[in-house]
Design a protein around this motif. Structure first.
Motif, mmCIF file in Angstrom:
data_model
loop_
_atom_site.group_PDB
_atom_site.id
_atom_site.type_symbol
_atom_site.label_atom_id
_atom_site.label_comp_id
_atom_site.label_asym_id
_atom_site.label_seq_id
_atom_site.Cartn_x
_atom_site.Cartn_y
_atom_site.Cartn_z
ATOM 1 N N GLY A 1 27.234 -16.712 73.327
ATOM 2 C CA GLY A 1 28.358 -16.267 72.107
ATOM 3 C C GLY A 1 29.724 -16.257 72.787
ATOM 4 O O GLY A 1 30.628 -15.826 71.738
ATOM 5 N N THR A 2 30.069 -16.175 74.009
ATOM 6 C CA THR A 2 31.405 -16.041 74.475
ATOM 7 C C THR A 2 32.457 -17.333 74.062
ATOM 8 O O THR A 2 33.354 -16.987 73.535
ATOM 9 C CB THR A 2 31.500 -16.048 75.993
ATOM 10 O OG1 THR A 2 30.628 -17.041 76.551
ATOM 11 C CG2 THR A 2 30.949 -14.662 76.457
ATOM 12 N N GLY A 3 31.704 -18.446 73.926
ATOM 13 C CA GLY A 3 32.545 -19.480 73.286
ATOM 14 C C GLY A 3 32.735 -19.359 71.836
ATOM 15 O O GLY A 3 33.835 -19.883 71.435
ATOM 16 N N ASP A 4 31.815 -18.959 71.065
ATOM 17 C CA ASP A 4 32.133 -18.580 69.767
ATOM 18 C C ASP A 4 33.077 -17.444 69.462
ATOM 19 O O ASP A 4 33.886 -17.561 68.386
ATOM 20 C CB ASP A 4 30.750 -18.312 68.933
ATOM 21 C CG ASP A 4 29.740 -19.321 68.867
ATOM 22 O OD1 ASP A 4 30.193 -20.290 68.761
ATOM 23 O OD2 ASP A 4 28.625 -19.176 68.663
ATOM 24 N N ALA A 5 32.990 -16.482 70.186
ATOM 25 C CA ALA A 5 34.088 -15.399 70.284
ATOM 26 C C ALA A 5 35.426 -15.861 70.710
ATOM 27 O O ALA A 5 36.387 -15.551 69.845
ATOM 28 C CB ALA A 5 33.666 -14.429 71.190
ATOM 29 N N PHE A 6 35.501 -17.106 71.516
ATOM 30 C CA PHE A 6 36.779 -17.543 72.047
ATOM 31 C C PHE A 6 37.261 -18.362 70.574
ATOM 32 O O PHE A 6 38.520 -18.068 70.116
ATOM 33 C CB PHE A 6 36.859 -18.460 72.933
ATOM 34 C CG PHE A 6 38.159 -19.341 73.396
ATOM 35 C CD1 PHE A 6 39.095 -18.523 74.064
ATOM 36 C CD2 PHE A 6 38.417 -20.461 72.792
ATOM 37 C CE1 PHE A 6 40.192 -19.146 74.578
ATOM 38 C CE2 PHE A 6 39.668 -21.127 73.170
ATOM 39 C CZ PHE A 6 40.414 -20.325 73.917
ATOM 40 N N ALA A 7 36.476 -19.169 69.971
ATOM 41 C CA ALA A 7 36.989 -19.872 68.699
ATOM 42 C C ALA A 7 37.281 -18.995 67.709
ATOM 43 O O ALA A 7 38.292 -19.105 66.994
ATOM 44 C CB ALA A 7 35.701 -20.855 68.370
#
Length: 236
Positions: A174-180
């Motif tokens: 979920g880190t990529g989603d958090a960045f987005a």
């Protein structure tokens, strides 16, 4: 997974919306979801929405006979903000720069930001509709210690964020989603480009300390991390 595209009235569903976000996972699932995704972004652009796309390449999902670049390049032509990790531009869009071993760079923490500037510029040249290209940069020293940063190109300037040394990782999912999500929040809030990159990077940095898919940190906690200059101290 099969989805009937005529079951979705995108004109009606997107009425009153200002933003449409999609990831590369949806078109990877099947030919029908790929068609559905392309229809959605086309209508979103026709209606004047801002469209963001996390390229989000997942090799094990592309099993229905088409390669990711065949599908994703069409979708990205209707996108305003492109978001990727270290290898997504190569795997999802087929765009590379010379002499960059992505897997080795990640494994040994050998991030060459000059190569990522070149990569961003190549993506922006290939897709003149894109206003921004952002790339998250992970240095995987071990399972529980990573370097974390990101870069952003807005066609005029190239920015590199604060680098965080993230130790005692709880969950990387979920880190990529958090960045987005941080990027979208920053743009909707009217942040200047350098500040929205710092916000998105800090938000996704905090996600490493939270179990599960969702980033449960608050805006104030993100700002506290930014104000701490990358110390990593989190106040809850």
């Amino acid at each position: 997974m099969e989805a009937q595209s005529d079951a979705f009235d995108w004109e009606r569903l997107l009425d009153g919306a200002a933003w449409f976000h999609i990831t590369g996972i949806t078109p990877a699932l099947s030919a029908s979801t790929a068609k559905l995704t392309l229809e959605a972004v086309k209508v979103a652009k026709q209606k004047g929405l801002t469209v963001s796309c996390d390229y989000n390449y997942r090799q094990n999902l592309w099993k229905y006979g088409r390669h990711a670049p065949e599908v994703m390049t069409e979708i990205v032509r209707y996108t305003d903000i492109g978001i990727a990790n270290e290898e997504d531009c190569q795997r999802a869009l087929g765009i590379t720069v010379e002499a960059q071993n992505w897997e080795q760079a990640v494994e040994f923490g050998q991030i060459d930001t000059g190569k990522y500037r070149e990569l961003c510029e190549k993506v922006l040249t290939t897709f003149p509709n894109l206003k921004y290209q952002a790339i998250t940069l992970r240095e995987s020293y071990s399972a529980d210690r990573n370097g974390w940063s990101a870069c952003l190109h807005n066609r005029q300037q190239f920015y590199v964020s604060t680098r965080y040394d993230v130790s005692d990782i709880v969950d990387r999912v979920g880190t990529g989603d958090a960045f987005a999500a941080g990027m979208i929040y920053g743009l909707i809030s009217g942040m200047q480009d350098e500040k929205l990159l710092e916000f998105a990077t800090a938000a996704s940095c905090l996600k490493h300390s939270i179990p599960g898919d969702m980033n449960l940190c608050t805006v104030d906690e993100v700002r506290q991390l930014i104000a701490g200059g990358g110390s990593g101290r989190i106040q809850r």
